[in-house]
Design a protein around this motif. Structure first.
Motif, PDB file in Angstrom:
ATOM      1  N   ASN A   1       4.568   0.507 -10.299  1.00 41.89           N
ATOM      2  CA  ASN A   1       4.168  -0.438  -9.172  1.00 41.89           C
ATOM      3  C   ASN A   1       5.182  -0.286  -8.229  1.00 41.89           C
ATOM      4  O   ASN A   1       5.506  -1.213  -7.811  1.00 41.89           O
ATOM      5  CB  ASN A   1       4.209  -1.845  -9.742  1.00 41.89           C
ATOM      6  CG  ASN A   1       3.415  -2.740  -8.885  1.00 41.89           C
ATOM      7  OD1 ASN A   1       2.353  -2.328  -8.057  1.00 41.89           O
ATOM      8  ND2 ASN A   1       3.810  -4.068  -8.873  1.00 41.89           N
ATOM      9  N   ARG A   2       5.533   1.225  -7.833  1.00 42.36           N
ATOM     10  CA  ARG A   2       6.472   1.239  -6.717  1.00 42.36           C
ATOM     11  C   ARG A   2       5.480   1.872  -5.673  1.00 42.36           C
ATOM     12  O   ARG A   2       4.993   2.541  -5.680  1.00 42.36           O
ATOM     13  CB  ARG A   2       7.351   2.164  -7.078  1.00 42.36           C
ATOM     14  CG  ARG A   2       8.167   2.017  -8.167  1.00 42.36           C
ATOM     15  CD  ARG A   2       9.574   2.959  -8.739  1.00 42.36           C
ATOM     16  NE  ARG A   2      10.434   2.835  -7.688  1.00 42.36           N
ATOM     17  CZ  ARG A   2      11.324   3.732  -7.722  1.00 42.36           C
ATOM     18  NH1 ARG A   2      11.554   4.543  -8.604  1.00 42.36           N
ATOM     19  NH2 ARG A   2      12.258   3.517  -6.686  1.00 42.36           N
TER      20      ARG A   2
ATOM     21  N   ILE B   1       2.643  10.746  -8.795  1.00 42.79           N
ATOM     22  CA  ILE B   1       1.998   9.870  -8.311  1.00 42.79           C
ATOM     23  C   ILE B   1       1.613   8.681  -9.515  1.00 42.79           C
ATOM     24  O   ILE B   1       1.645   7.576  -9.166  1.00 42.79           O
ATOM     25  CB  ILE B   1       0.759  10.047  -7.497  1.00 42.79           C
ATOM     26  CG1 ILE B   1       1.289  10.930  -6.181  1.00 42.79           C
ATOM     27  CG2 ILE B   1       0.051   9.027  -7.038  1.00 42.79           C
ATOM     28  CD1 ILE B   1       0.247  11.514  -5.289  1.00 42.79           C
ATOM     29  N   ALA B   2       1.038   9.208 -10.431  1.00 44.24           N
ATOM     30  CA  ALA B   2       0.786   8.336 -11.652  1.00 44.24           C
ATOM     31  C   ALA B   2       1.859   7.679 -12.162  1.00 44.24           C
ATOM     32  O   ALA B   2       1.814   6.161 -12.500  1.00 44.24           O
ATOM     33  CB  ALA B   2      -0.025   9.072 -12.686  1.00 44.24           C
TER      34      ALA B   2
ATOM     35  N   CYS C   1       5.001   3.875  -2.394  1.00 47.92           N
ATOM     36  CA  CYS C   1       5.342   5.432  -2.242  1.00 47.92           C
ATOM     37  C   CYS C   1       4.692   5.945  -1.024  1.00 47.92           C
ATOM     38  O   CYS C   1       3.494   5.642  -0.771  1.00 47.92           O
ATOM     39  CB  CYS C   1       4.708   6.079  -3.700  1.00 47.92           C
ATOM     40  SG  CYS C   1       5.240   7.872  -3.724  1.00 47.92           S
TER      41      CYS C   1
ATOM     42  N   THR D   1       2.585   4.888  -9.453  1.00 49.56           N
ATOM     43  CA  THR D   1       1.602   3.690  -9.763  1.00 49.56           C
ATOM     44  C   THR D   1       1.822   2.938 -11.201  1.00 49.56           C
ATOM     45  O   THR D   1       1.821   1.639 -10.962  1.00 49.56           O
ATOM     46  CB  THR D   1       0.154   4.366  -9.905  1.00 49.56           C
ATOM     47  OG1 THR D   1      -0.197   5.092  -8.787  1.00 49.56           O
ATOM     48  CG2 THR D   1      -0.789   3.260  -9.806  1.00 49.56           C
ATOM     49  N   ALA D   2       2.141   3.567 -12.108  1.00 49.21           N
ATOM     50  CA  ALA D   2       2.468   2.946 -13.458  1.00 49.21           C
ATOM     51  C   ALA D   2       3.817   1.780 -13.235  1.00 49.21           C
ATOM     52  O   ALA D   2       3.765   0.705 -13.767  1.00 49.21           O
ATOM     53  CB  ALA D   2       2.605   3.673 -14.589  1.00 49.21           C
TER      54      ALA D   2
ATOM     55  N   PHE E   1      -5.866   7.569  -6.482  1.00 47.23           N
ATOM     56  CA  PHE E   1      -4.918   6.573  -6.453  1.00 47.23           C
ATOM     57  C   PHE E   1      -5.106   5.592  -5.488  1.00 47.23           C
ATOM     58  O   PHE E   1      -4.138   4.709  -5.266  1.00 47.23           O
ATOM     59  CB  PHE E   1      -3.458   7.336  -6.515  1.00 47.23           C
ATOM     60  CG  PHE E   1      -3.111   8.274  -7.692  1.00 47.23           C
ATOM     61  CD1 PHE E   1      -2.768   7.642  -8.890  1.00 47.23           C
ATOM     62  CD2 PHE E   1      -3.387   9.611  -7.632  1.00 47.23           C
ATOM     63  CE1 PHE E   1      -2.630   8.356 -10.174  1.00 47.23           C
ATOM     64  CE2 PHE E   1      -3.145  10.345  -8.843  1.00 47.23           C
ATOM     65  CZ  PHE E   1      -2.702   9.894  -9.958  1.00 47.23           C
ATOM     66  N   ASN E   2      -5.883   5.741  -4.487  1.00 47.53           N
ATOM     67  CA  ASN E   2      -6.160   4.801  -3.637  1.00 47.53           C
ATOM     68  C   ASN E   2      -4.943   4.680  -2.377  1.00 47.53           C
ATOM     69  O   ASN E   2      -4.515   3.485  -2.316  1.00 47.53           O
ATOM     70  CB  ASN E   2      -6.490   3.443  -4.187  1.00 47.53           C
ATOM     71  CG  ASN E   2      -6.880   2.288  -3.180  1.00 47.53           C
ATOM     72  OD1 ASN E   2      -7.890   2.703  -2.343  1.00 47.53           O
ATOM     73  ND2 ASN E   2      -6.847   1.088  -3.264  1.00 47.53           N
ATOM     74  N   TYR E   3      -4.439   5.705  -2.076  1.00 47.63           N
ATOM     75  CA  TYR E   3      -3.548   5.632  -1.107  1.00 47.63           C
ATOM     76  C   TYR E   3      -4.171   5.799   0.244  1.00 47.63           C
ATOM     77  O   TYR E   3      -5.266   6.218   0.450  1.00 47.63           O
ATOM     78  CB  TYR E   3      -2.758   7.139  -1.238  1.00 47.63           C
ATOM     79  CG  TYR E   3      -1.547   7.146  -2.265  1.00 47.63           C
ATOM     80  CD1 TYR E   3      -0.432   7.554  -2.021  1.00 47.63           C
ATOM     81  CD2 TYR E   3      -1.523   6.248  -3.384  1.00 47.63           C
ATOM     82  CE1 TYR E   3       0.367   7.643  -2.877  1.00 47.63           C
ATOM     83  CE2 TYR E   3      -0.571   6.232  -4.307  1.00 47.63           C
ATOM     84  CZ  TYR E   3       0.650   6.951  -3.880  1.00 47.63           C
ATOM     85  OH  TYR E   3       1.600   7.011  -4.948  1.00 47.63           O
TER      86      TYR E   3
ATOM     87  N   LYS F   1       0.828  -1.274  -0.015  1.00 48.98           N
ATOM     88  CA  LYS F   1      -0.035   0.037   0.110  1.00 48.98           C
ATOM     89  C   LYS F   1       0.961   1.160   0.063  1.00 48.98           C
ATOM     90  O   LYS F   1       1.971   1.237   0.625  1.00 48.98           O
ATOM     91  CB  LYS F   1      -0.898   0.076   1.057  1.00 48.98           C
ATOM     92  CG  LYS F   1      -1.891  -1.248   1.299  1.00 48.98           C
ATOM     93  CD  LYS F   1      -2.742  -1.348   2.458  1.00 48.98           C
ATOM     94  CE  LYS F   1      -3.476  -2.519   2.579  1.00 48.98           C
ATOM     95  NZ  LYS F   1      -4.172  -2.651   3.677  1.00 48.98           N
ATOM     96  N   SER F   2       0.538   2.283  -0.668  1.00 50.75           N
ATOM     97  CA  SER F   2       1.188   3.504  -0.874  1.00 50.75           C
ATOM     98  C   SER F   2       0.708   4.369   0.192  1.00 50.75           C
ATOM     99  O   SER F   2      -0.678   4.200   0.358  1.00 50.75           O
ATOM    100  CB  SER F   2       1.202   4.116  -2.256  1.00 50.75           C
ATOM    101  OG  SER F   2       2.030   3.503  -2.899  1.00 50.75           O
TER     102      SER F   2
END
Length: 288
Positions: A179-180, A172-173, A182, A176-177, A221-223, A107-108
């Motif tokens: 898959n890191r 942030i995008a 953050c 996410t792309a 971004f579902n953080y 989870k970020s």
């Protein structure tokens, strides 16, 4: 100009803490009694925010604030040279294991902060986070290019990445792309421009407009939204504790996450009011 400013900041950063605080005590008097830096705004903010307090109590908080304000400015200069070992002693993140557990689960995190305690020292959180996690701090680029460059260098010394506010969504995008995992720190108590006002909250006896960007980014971004609860333990020492604002922010109605954040922030400020940044005209667009 850059080298001159950098030399001054660097020179201040090498002053021992005991001497730095003597300097702070000396500088407090002209700042408060002679220059009277933004005293009208500070007095107005405190009086309106704490109507239940007497005039004498307001003055006491005001003087404590200016003493702390001077401390914080000089403490912030230490970020130009302070060692990771020293900053870990002075800025502790007491329940970081829970945060790292969320990161281990893939989870970020979005850290919701305020202009409270020494937010410059909080950039050292990267020293406490797992090495494979990208630690970033969203910041507003300064008009003065020399100051901006120096502040950015200081904030990135402990492994943080500075992200301009206007580039937050793109950054942030990209994370996410790729898959890191953050962790993004957001100072979310700033006032929006008048044309950008979309939501008001009750905050410190005012009804004020608030930035909704941090909430939108977090939900989109579902953080996981984390509140940074800071406190000043004693002069030159702080502790931060993280608390989850909500375990499913995407399910919340619009702006409710912002409401929850400001409830937490107000409770924090009321605990140590002198540690909040009262010099800003934060209530200029208040409805009441």
């Amino acid at each position: 100009m850059y080298y001159l400013i950098y030399f001054i900041v660097k020179a201040l950063s090498y002053i021992p803490f005991w001497a730095l605080y003597i300097l702070s005590d000396i500088m407090y008097y002209p700042l408060y009694y002679v220059i009277r830096y933004r005293r009208k705004i500070v007095r107005k903010n405190l009086t309106e925010s704490f109507p239940e307090k007497s005039h004498e109590e307001i003055i006491a908080i005001e003087k404590k604030f200016y003493r702390y304000f001077m401390d914080m400015i000089l403490e912030s200069s230490k970020m130009a040279s302070i060692s990771p070992t020293e900053i870990r002693k002075r800025m502790k993140f007491v329940n970081i294991d829970k945060t790292n557990k969320l990161l281990d689960e893939g989870k970020s995190l979005a850290f919701f902060m305020g202009h409270y305690c020494n937010w410059e020292w909080m950039t050292s959180v990267g020293l406490w986070i797992n090495d494979d996690v990208v630690c970033a701090q969203v910041y507003h680029k300064l008009i003065n290019k020399q100051f901006d460059k120096i502040i950015k260098q200081m904030r990135e010394r402990m492994g943080n990445t500075c992200v301009e506010m206007r580039h937050t969504a793109r950054f942030i995008a990209n994370m996410t792309a790729e898959n890191r995992a953050c962790m993004v720190a957001l100072i979310a108590d700033q006032s929006p421009k008048r044309k950008q006002i979309k939501h008001y909250v009750k905050f410190l006896n005012h009804t004020v407009p608030v930035l909704v960007g941090p909430e939108k980014i977090t939900k989109h971004f579902n953080y996981m939204p984390i509140f940074v609860n800071a406190r000043r333990v004693k002069r030159g020492y702080y502790e931060c504790e993280f608390s989850l604002l909500h375990d499913n922010p995407a399910a919340l109605p619009d702006y409710e996450l912002s409401d929850i954040y400001f409830e937490h922030l107000e409770a924090e400020i009321r605990r140590q009011p002198e540690c909040y940044l009262w010099t800003h005209n934060r209530f200029k667009y208040a409805q009441d």
